[in-house]
Design an enzyme around this catalytic site. Structure first.
Site, PDB file in Angstrom:
ATOM      1  N   ALA A 191     -12.282  35.591  10.487  1.00  0.00           N
ATOM      2  CA  ALA A 191     -12.966  35.562  11.139  1.00  0.00           C
ATOM      3  C   ALA A 191     -12.006  34.623  12.087  1.00  0.00           C
ATOM      4  O   ALA A 191     -11.554  33.278  11.450  1.00  0.00           O
ATOM      5  CB  ALA A 191     -14.329  35.669  12.070  1.00  0.00           C
ATOM      6  N   CYS A 192     -12.158  35.177  13.706  1.00  0.00           N
ATOM      7  CA  CYS A 192     -11.005  33.399  13.907  1.00  0.00           C
ATOM      8  C   CYS A 192     -12.419  31.977  13.947  1.00  0.00           C
ATOM      9  O   CYS A 192     -13.626  32.749  14.346  1.00  0.00           O
ATOM     10  CB  CYS A 192     -10.268  33.827  15.726  1.00  0.00           C
ATOM     11  N   PRO A 193     -11.636  31.108  14.053  1.00  0.00           N
ATOM     12  CA  PRO A 193     -10.588  30.514  13.798  1.00  0.00           C
ATOM     13  C   PRO A 193     -10.092  30.098  12.194  1.00  0.00           C
ATOM     14  O   PRO A 193      -9.417  30.123  11.977  1.00  0.00           O
ATOM     15  CB  PRO A 193     -10.021  29.466  14.804  1.00  0.00           C
ATOM     16  N   MET A 194     -10.771  31.052  11.068  1.00  0.00           N
ATOM     17  CA  MET A 194     -10.631  30.807   9.318  1.00  0.00           C
ATOM     18  C   MET A 194      -9.296  31.457   9.690  1.00  0.00           C
ATOM     19  O   MET A 194      -8.591  30.846   8.699  1.00  0.00           O
ATOM     20  CB  MET A 194     -11.651  31.195   9.272  1.00  0.00           C
TER      21      MET A 194
END
Lengths: 325, 77
Positions: free
Chosen positions: B15-18
């Site tokens: 997922a964002c922001p990973m």
């Protein structure tokens, strides 16, 4: 009938922003927050007043007002005096133009196309409190995601942009085509010969997704403006608003508010909402009286004007379900 | 598009922001002009990661849909 000790004109109080509660000795004090932006100081002051005159809490209304519930009838004048001193203004209730609501707009939200709260605050200064046959709600949205529900207000606006490609800046990555296909209007296709995206204006929603996503800023705006929706409402018999004009300038939205309110006052029956009056007299008459020849839509729209014709909404479904905004 | 000799990163399910953080970490190890292929989910990832690439001066060369995700090719800027 009025009690001998003190007469209360509930209707007059309502127009000034004091609304009678279920327990009739208490009133809600509704504060005016045009465009939904209030300074920190004012919110703190409102919170302090809620502690002093109410029961230590505020209610955030659906129309972006801050309300102080449980104000005693006997303390209303004192509260009003304090509000005046602090420069906190009261909103209204009843048959008139209500405080105008808006989303954060383009200054905060990168997806926004117009400065919705700024324009709404200006409109609020001009038109707040004008008498109308029934309540008249106005909302400004920065883009066509429409968080302030422009289609469910008597008069609603949302920002829109017509994109234009600068071919020299495009490197043919196709991101805009992919995003348009899955969430905007399926308006873009890749021309395999030129390796450039091509836009079909008939299928475009003018949302600006392509401008937003383009890694090389190859998409620029040809024109920016507001889409105009009239006659929306909630209530026992909700009515979805009809799109009547596109690419209307900020200044012209004010002209439209004036014209719509004037038409409504001339033609609406007492207690009849704007959309109901339009339905009773016919959209053609409304358009002839208010819009022609200056205001018109950019093209023929489907479904009250919120969809371009002929696009497949099933593939656009991901926009509704996967976005967390 | 030729991406041989460069990096590949499968960020499906990230997922964002990973997803952007991991992309950035790989890009930082690369030479200017080298290419990195990344697989991203539809939805927020395909909207956000390219925007971050732009902010940091990298180039997005190609986007190809692949089922419910996208393959993108980045040139280290």
């Amino acid at each position: 009938m009025a009690e001998p000790k003190k007469t209360v004109d509930v209707r007059a109080l309502k127009s000034s922003g004091f609304i009678r509660q279920t327990e009739s000795e208490y009133f809600v004090c509704r504060l005016r927050i045009p465009g939904g932006n209030a300074s920190s100081e004012k919110l703190i002051q409102a919170a302090e007043l809620a502690k002093k005159y109410g029961r230590g809490y505020c209610h955030l209304t659906f129309q972006q007002s801050v309300e102080i519930p449980y104000v005693k009838l006997s303390e209303m004048d004192a509260l009003k005096a304090e509000l005046d001193k602090l420069g906190l203004r009261m909103a209204n209730c009843g048959p008139r133009v209500r405080a105008i609501s808006a989303c954060q707009g383009c200054k905060v939200n990168p997806y926004g196309r117009v400065d919705a709260p700024g324009i709404a605050a200006k409109a609020d200064e001009k038109y707040f409190g004008m008498d109308t046959p029934a309540k008249f709600k106005i909302a400004y949205s920065g883009c066509n995601i429409g968080c302030p529900n422009p289609q469910e207000n008597d008069l609603g606006f949302h920002g829109m942009v017509e994109p234009d490609l600068v071919p020299d800046l495009c490197n043919g990555c196709t991101l805009c085509v992919q995003l348009c296909k899955s969430r905007a209007g399926e308006s873009l296709v890749m021309n395999t010969k030129t390796n450039l995206p091509e836009r079909d204006d008939n299928r475009c929603t003018y949302c600006g997704e392509c401008l937003f996503c383009c890694p090389t800023n190859a998409w620029v705006s040809k024109r920016i403006g507001h889409a105009v929706y009239v006659g929306g409402k909630h209530g026992r018999f909700p009515r979805w608003a009809d799109r009547v004009a596109d690419f209307v300038s900020d200044e012209d939205t004010y002209e439209l508010i004036e014209k719509c309110v004037a038409w409504y006052n001339l033609n609406g029956k007492r207690g009849e909402r704007f959309g109901t009056a339009i339905d009773r007299l016919g959209m053609d008459k409304f358009k002839k009286d208010v819009l022609v020849p200056k205001f018109k839509t950019a093209k023929e729209w489907d479904h009250h004007g919120d969809r371009p014709k002929g696009i497949n909404y099933h593939v656009l479904h991901s926009w509704d379900t996967e976005e967390s905004r | 598009m030729d991406t041989k000799g460069n990096g590949f990163l499968d960020l499906r399910g990230v997922a964002c922001p990973m997803n952007w953080v991991r992309t950035k970490m790989v890009l930082e190890e690369m030479e200017i002009g080298q290419k990195l292929e990344v697989v991203l989910d539809d939805g927020e990832p395909i909207r956000n990661v390219p925007r971050s690439l732009k902010d940091e001066g990298h180039k997005l060369l190609k986007v190809t849909p692949d089922g419910s995700c996208f393959r993108i090719v980045i040139e280290r800027g």
